[in-house]
Scaffold this motif. Structure first.
Motif, PDB file in Angstrom:
ATOM      1  N   UNK A 179       0.843  -1.199   0.000  1.00 52.40           N
ATOM      2  CA  UNK A 179       0.000   0.000   0.000  1.00 52.40           C
ATOM      3  C   UNK A 179       0.876   1.247   0.000  1.00 52.40           C
ATOM      4  N   UNK A 180       0.668   2.082  -1.008  1.00 53.40           N
ATOM      5  CA  UNK A 180       1.347   3.377  -1.090  1.00 53.40           C
ATOM      6  C   UNK A 180       0.306   4.462  -0.860  1.00 53.40           C
ATOM      7  N   UNK A 181       0.551   5.322   0.112  1.00 49.09           N
ATOM      8  CA  UNK A 181      -0.364   6.429   0.401  1.00 49.09           C
ATOM      9  C   UNK A 181       0.351   7.733   0.093  1.00 49.09           C
ATOM     10  N   UNK A 182      -0.219   8.511  -0.818  1.00 49.00           N
ATOM     11  CA  UNK A 182       0.403   9.779  -1.165  1.00 49.00           C
ATOM     12  C   UNK A 182       0.467  10.020  -2.652  1.00 49.00           C
ATOM     13  N   UNK A 183       1.258  11.009  -3.014  1.00 51.03           N
ATOM     14  CA  UNK A 183       1.351  11.428  -4.404  1.00 51.03           C
ATOM     15  C   UNK A 183       1.891  10.315  -5.303  1.00 51.03           C
ATOM     16  N   UNK A 197       5.656  10.006  -5.952  1.00 47.39           N
ATOM     17  CA  UNK A 197       6.550   9.383  -4.973  1.00 47.39           C
ATOM     18  C   UNK A 197       6.521   7.855  -5.036  1.00 47.39           C
ATOM     19  N   UNK A 198       5.830   7.307  -6.023  1.00 46.13           N
ATOM     20  CA  UNK A 198       5.746   5.849  -6.152  1.00 46.13           C
ATOM     21  C   UNK A 198       7.113   5.212  -6.342  1.00 46.13           C
ATOM     22  N   UNK A 199       7.988   5.897  -7.050  1.00 43.86           N
ATOM     23  CA  UNK A 199       9.301   5.313  -7.311  1.00 43.86           C
ATOM     24  C   UNK A 199      10.092   5.111  -6.022  1.00 43.86           C
ATOM     25  N   UNK A 200       9.900   6.003  -5.051  1.00 45.23           N
ATOM     26  CA  UNK A 200      10.579   5.844  -3.758  1.00 45.23           C
ATOM     27  C   UNK A 200      10.074   4.604  -3.032  1.00 45.23           C
ATOM     28  N   UNK A 201       8.764   4.331  -3.149  1.00 46.07           N
ATOM     29  CA  UNK A 201       8.206   3.127  -2.534  1.00 46.07           C
ATOM     30  C   UNK A 201       8.741   1.885  -3.221  1.00 46.07           C
ATOM     31  N   UNK A 202       8.824   1.920  -4.552  1.00 46.54           N
ATOM     32  CA  UNK A 202       9.420   0.796  -5.288  1.00 46.54           C
ATOM     33  C   UNK A 202      10.854   0.545  -4.813  1.00 46.54           C
ATOM     34  N   UNK A 203      11.619   1.611  -4.657  1.00 45.21           N
ATOM     35  CA  UNK A 203      13.014   1.468  -4.208  1.00 45.21           C
ATOM     36  C   UNK A 203      13.085   0.814  -2.837  1.00 45.21           C
TER      37      UNK A 203
END
Length: 284
Positions: A226-230, A233-239
């Protein structure tokens, strides 16, 4: 897969690069050396090293070239070509980007301290603890629209066009699901080559023509984060997924693309900080 096994496989890839960085490296072959899925290898590599594959290779080439400039007698053009660059122009640009000076200035000044700059030219990521849900997803039949280019512009454009078409054809029911597939890593792939699919599940089949199409999202087992936010910023979650979770998770990756399910498509402009997106990582 254990953390130890993960490190062993990454180490094989790094050893292969160390032995071949001045030559053209085939990504599929490199992923095979490390026994990783080609679809996910770039993100795995970046998460482990803190820099993209091309940045890593470029840094090794510049380090090698810097040594030749200090101790060798070849011309700058010869050094550029022997270091793996296609031309002196591309070499000059890469060298100055990393060292802060031109190859000719570096050769004249002989600054050995520059090697610390070269060795440390990489990114770091913070700690992030995540507990994904493991799900068995059935094949999802979707209508999709493909766009090429910068994700920040092509993804919104694809969604605007797809949503408009779906609205006109009464396809947007409460049961519709919204999926996005970003096939390429923007840290590795040229911006104009980035591929993105905007997809919606369809309650009924209707006649369509290009640029729209039908296909199935691959069924199987997924780790869902689960990613919450813009969305930016998805790439930071992937990292974080590939640097913090994957090395210790005990799963292998399937050789199919990951994708995102958007739960709050219509909230993008109103309240992006609370948008919820589900990142699906295909696992065995």
């Amino acid at each position: 897969m254990t953390a130890e096994r993960y490190i062993q496989r990454i180490s094989k890839a790094l050893q292969y690069i160390d032995a071949n960085f001045r030559a053209t490296i085939n990504i599929a072959e490199l992923a095979g050396v490390a026994c990783f899925s080609q679809f996910h290898f770039h993100r795995i590599f970046t998460a482990y090293t803190g820099e993209s594959l091309w940045s890593y290779i470029k840094r090794l080439r510049i380090q090698y070239a810097a040594e030749q400039l200090l101790y060798g007698k070849e011309s700058i053009t010869q050094i550029a070509l022997s270091s793996g660059f296609e031309s002196q122009t591309s070499f000059n640009k890469a060298f100055k980007q990393i060292t802060g000076m031109s190859p000719s200035n570096f050769r004249r000044n002989g600054q050995h301290s520059i090697f610390e700059c070269i060795r440390n030219h990489k990114q770091t990521y913070g700690d992030l603890i995540m507990n994904p849900e493991i799900v068995n997803l059935k094949a999802q039949h979707v209508m999709y629209l493909n766009k090429h280019g910068d994700y920040n512009t092509t993804a919104p454009a694809a969604w605007s066009e797809l949503i408009s078409f779906a609205t006109e054809n009464n396809l947007l029911t409460e049961k519709v699901r919204y999926f996005g597939i970003a096939y390429d890593n923007p840290k590795v792939t040229a911006t104009d080559k980035l591929r993105y699919d905007a997809c919606i599940t369809v309650p009924k089949a209707i006649p369509i023509k290009k640029p729209f199409g039908y296909k199935d999202l691959v069924e199987g087992r997924y780790a869902v984060f689960k990613h919450i936010g813009e969305y930016e910023k998805l790439d930071s979650t992937y990292s974080a997924i590939f640097s913090e979770w994957y090395p210790k998770c005990g799963y292998e990756l399937r050789d199919v693309p990951s994708f995102i399910e958007y739960l709050d498509v219509h909230l993008r402009k109103e309240n992006p900080s609370t948008q919820v997106s589900l990142i699906h990582i295909p696992i065995v």
